[in-house]
Design a protein around this motif. Structure first.
Motif, short mmCIF file in Angstrom:
data_model
loop_
_atom_site.label_atom_id
_atom_site.label_comp_id
_atom_site.label_asym_id
_atom_site.label_seq_id
_atom_site.Cartn_x
_atom_site.Cartn_y
_atom_site.Cartn_z
N SER A 162 6.50 16.71 -15.65
CA SER A 162 6.26 15.69 -16.61
C SER A 162 5.72 14.48 -15.87
O SER A 162 5.32 13.48 -16.63
CB SER A 162 7.27 15.43 -17.72
OG SER A 162 8.37 14.92 -17.32
N ALA A 163 6.28 14.21 -14.64
CA ALA A 163 5.99 12.83 -14.14
C ALA A 163 4.67 12.64 -13.46
O ALA A 163 4.04 11.63 -13.33
CB ALA A 163 7.10 12.50 -12.98
N GLY A 164 4.01 14.03 -13.37
CA GLY A 164 2.67 13.99 -12.78
C GLY A 164 2.58 13.64 -10.96
O GLY A 164 3.71 13.80 -10.66
N ALA A 165 1.71 13.39 -10.58
CA ALA A 165 1.36 12.98 -9.28
C ALA A 165 1.60 11.46 -8.92
O ALA A 165 1.34 10.66 -9.88
CB ALA A 165 0.03 13.62 -8.84
N PRO A 166 2.08 11.32 -7.61
CA PRO A 166 2.13 9.76 -7.41
C PRO A 166 0.62 9.17 -7.31
O PRO A 166 -0.42 9.82 -7.25
CB PRO A 166 2.51 9.81 -5.84
CG PRO A 166 3.29 11.07 -5.66
CD PRO A 166 2.49 12.07 -6.48
N VAL A 167 0.74 7.79 -7.50
CA VAL A 167 -0.61 7.11 -7.59
C VAL A 167 -0.49 6.06 -6.40
O VAL A 167 0.32 5.36 -6.28
CB VAL A 167 -0.76 6.38 -8.97
CG1 VAL A 167 -1.97 5.49 -8.93
CG2 VAL A 167 -0.97 7.33 -10.01
N ARG A 168 -1.65 6.07 -5.69
CA ARG A 168 -1.90 4.99 -4.57
C ARG A 168 -2.06 3.68 -5.37
O ARG A 168 -3.16 3.66 -6.02
CB ARG A 168 -2.90 5.48 -3.60
CG ARG A 168 -2.57 4.43 -2.37
CD ARG A 168 -3.35 4.94 -1.14
NE ARG A 168 -3.50 4.13 -0.40
CZ ARG A 168 -4.66 4.10 0.78
NH1 ARG A 168 -5.18 5.21 0.98
NH2 ARG A 168 -4.65 3.16 1.47
N ILE A 169 -1.08 2.74 -4.90
CA ILE A 169 -1.69 1.19 -5.31
C ILE A 169 -1.78 0.36 -4.21
O ILE A 169 -0.77 0.61 -3.30
CB ILE A 169 -0.63 0.76 -6.32
CG1 ILE A 169 -0.26 1.51 -7.64
CG2 ILE A 169 -0.56 -0.66 -6.57
CD1 ILE A 169 -1.33 1.63 -8.56
N ASP A 178 0.83 -1.06 -0.04
CA ASP A 178 -0.13 0.03 -0.01
C ASP A 178 1.00 1.22 -0.10
O ASP A 178 1.44 1.60 1.17
CB ASP A 178 -0.97 0.03 1.16
CG ASP A 178 -1.93 1.03 1.02
OD1 ASP A 178 -1.83 2.04 0.31
OD2 ASP A 178 -2.85 1.27 2.19
N MET A 179 1.13 1.74 -1.13
CA MET A 179 2.08 2.93 -1.33
C MET A 179 1.73 3.81 -2.33
O MET A 179 1.05 3.36 -3.26
CB MET A 179 3.38 2.21 -1.66
CG MET A 179 4.58 1.89 -0.42
SD MET A 179 5.94 1.33 -1.03
CE MET A 179 6.97 2.56 -0.42
N GLU A 180 2.01 5.22 -2.32
CA GLU A 180 2.28 5.91 -3.40
C GLU A 180 3.32 5.76 -4.18
O GLU A 180 4.45 5.49 -3.61
CB GLU A 180 2.04 7.51 -2.93
CG GLU A 180 1.04 7.70 -1.62
CD GLU A 180 0.23 8.92 -2.20
OE1 GLU A 180 0.87 10.01 -2.48
OE2 GLU A 180 -0.95 8.69 -2.58
N VAL A 181 3.08 5.52 -5.71
CA VAL A 181 4.36 5.42 -6.51
C VAL A 181 4.52 6.33 -7.62
O VAL A 181 3.34 6.83 -8.02
CB VAL A 181 4.20 3.96 -7.11
CG1 VAL A 181 4.13 2.73 -5.76
CG2 VAL A 181 3.01 3.91 -7.78
N GLY A 182 5.82 6.76 -7.96
CA GLY A 182 5.97 7.47 -9.07
C GLY A 182 5.66 8.83 -8.99
O GLY A 182 5.43 9.31 -7.82
N GLY A 183 5.85 9.51 -10.12
CA GLY A 183 5.38 11.08 -10.12
C GLY A 183 6.48 11.76 -9.54
O GLY A 183 7.68 11.32 -9.29
N LEU A 184 6.19 13.16 -9.32
CA LEU A 184 6.90 14.09 -8.50
C LEU A 184 8.71 14.52 -9.05
O LEU A 184 8.74 15.91 -8.86
CB LEU A 184 7.23 13.59 -7.19
CG LEU A 184 5.92 13.47 -6.27
CD1 LEU A 184 6.17 12.90 -4.97
CD2 LEU A 184 5.18 14.56 -6.33
#
Ligand SMILES: [Zn+2]
Length: 489
Positions: free
Chosen positions: A370-377, A360-366
């Protein structure tokens, strides 16, 4: 015959914020020297060069201490002056310490961007020339994404550039470089080269040579090589994400002492490319991300899967736009490979993540806009595998979806490479990957995927096809088709 072998290569996305540092070039195995350098990249330029050079009993190869490709891959910006000067300084010192050479092989790329050095590959050739003297022959091998003008061949004698994208012929160009270097040293070949810049700048995603008109451009170069013995033709498509003065398309032709013929072939290739400029830039369709995901769903429903959704524009590897849209449209049976996230990667590694763990983590972005916002998976860890200097965490989530988290940008080129992560690649309906053209090797040219959809976000981010949205400082786009009113020749 003594031949020095040096390697210094990078494809620098100068618009990325993270500089490429000395530490990025320094890891177990890099820099490499002697046999370790010669054994590097056995299926590519180096392998081909070493194989053919060693077919000649009188040739001695000396692998000069050289940095290998930085571990950031293509996901890092300007090479720092410190990294460049330190690494090149060591190369030059090792070259000087090893006596007299008849020939030099430079395994390069051509799209290196260095703070304060306008044309790094030409600078490398110039500094090598200063050591080996005017009597030695210098040959370089290049990627078609190189940004080159006549400067490299002012200091070096020969260049061999890969023709195809995906780069199928890198081993072949290495073989040719060795054969022609040996012939030149023996006095059997007197290289005469002509370089022509063609004022066309194109995003790399459009440069697939598996279809017309890029395929025809390759064919025209091959035809010149077939009909004229000892003629070699290079077409650099160019790399627009490096903000360097020699950006754009370049044609080089080399003959055995015949400058008139070299000029004729170079003008023919350049003129052909110019006449086809409109088609070269409009032959590939790139979709908005929401449209791409919708088209993927429709293709799957029609039984035209598996589908590749390639976000070609993501240069950091951390972009979440496609992942977000996959969740929004509830696409199922998708493999998302990869989302790069250094922070999540390091957290998972420190935690000793393993198969079966809840996730359960926010991944990516930031990393930048151009990377956008993190997404919770939220899901379950299927596997965690160490390899290529990073930890690969495989997470199952949603309806049959799988996410692969990495530390660095990863271009998945072959579906089968994902087997190492314990995945059954035949079980997915769609693959959401970060690649421009290289993925076509394993997903398209192989016949694996039935539908290919290239996507990018609406905003002109740093890997965009809308080059006029990029903050160039060293390039005047108005001097290039399609951004200015340009005449050629
Ligand atoms: Zn390339």
């Amino acid at each position: 015959m003594r031949i020095a072998v040096l390697y210094f290569a990078h494809e620098t996305v100068t618009f990325l914020r993270n500089d490429t540092t000395l530490a990025d070039f320094t890891y177990e195995g890099s820099p490499a020297r002697r046999e370790a350098l010669l054994a590097h990249d056995a299926r590519s330029y180096m392998g081909g060069f070493v194989k053919v050079a060693r077919e000649h009993a009188d040739v001695e190869l000396v692998g000069i201490e050289s940095p290998l490709w930085p571990r950031t891959g293509t996901g890092s910006g300007w090479i720092t002056t410190e990294a460049y000067e330190t690494l090149l300084g060591r190369m030059i010192a090792d070259l000087e310490a090893n006596g007299r050479f008849d020939g030099v092989y430079l395994a390069l790329h051509g799209a290196m961007g260095v703070h304060g050095v306008a044309r790094p590959e030409a600078d490398i050739a110039r500094r090598v020339r200063a050591v080996v003297g005017p009597g030695a022959f210098i040959v370089g091998t290049f990627d078609p994404h190189g940004n080159e003008d006549e400067e490299f061949l002012r200091h070096a004698d020969m260049a061999f550039t890969v023709k195809y994208f995906p780069h199928y012929d890198s081993y072949l160009q290495g073989e040719r470089a060795a054969r022609m270097l040996v012939r030149a040293v023996r006095g059997d070949y007197a290289p005469k080269t002509v370089t022509v810049k063609v004022p066309i700048i194109s995003p790399t995603v459009l440069q697939w040579t598996g279809a017309s008109p890029w395929m025809d451009l390759v064919q025209r170069a091959l035809t010149w090589e077939a009909r004229e013995p000892d003629l070699y033709a290079n077409v650099f498509f160019g790399f627009p994400f490096a903000d360097v003065p020699d950006v754009g398309m370049t044609v080089q032709v080399m003959t055995n002492g015949n400058e008139t013929l070299a000029r004729k072939a170079a003008d023919d290739l350049a003129g052909w490319a110019w006449r086809q400029r409109e088609a070269l830039l409009t032959s590939t369709k790139v979709h908005a991300i929401a449209d791409g995901v919708r088209l993927a769903k429709e293709a799957i429903a029609r039984g035209e899967g598996p589908v590749v959704l390639a976000d070609h524009s993501d240069r950091s590897g951390s972009a979440t736009w496609l992942l977000k849209e996959i969740l929004a449209q509830d696409l199922s049976g998708v493999l998302v490979a990869t989302i790069a996230d250094a922070r999540a990667h390091d957290t998972l590694k420190a935690r000793g993540v393993k198969a079966g763990d809840p996730f359960d983590m926010e991944v990516g972005g930031l990393v930048d806009e151009s990377a956008g916002a993190p997404v919770r998976i939220t899901g379950t860890v299927l596997n965690a595998v160490e390899g290529y200097g990073q930890l690969w965490t495989v997470v199952q989530f949603g309806r049959g979806n799988v996410l692969v988290l990495s530390r660095y940008l990863i271009q998945v080129q072959e579906p089968w490479s994902l087997k190492a992560l314990g995945l059954d690649v035949t079980s997915f309906k769609a693959f959401a990957i970060k690649s421009r053209v290289h993925f076509r090797r394993g997903f398209d040219d192989s016949g694996f995927a039935r539908t290919i959809l290239l996507v990018e976000p609406d905003q002109p981010f740093l890997g965009t096809v809308h080059l006029d949205g990029l903050p160039y400082r060293n390039v005047d786009l108005r001097k290039f088709f399609p951004y200015g009113d340009v005449t050629f020749p």
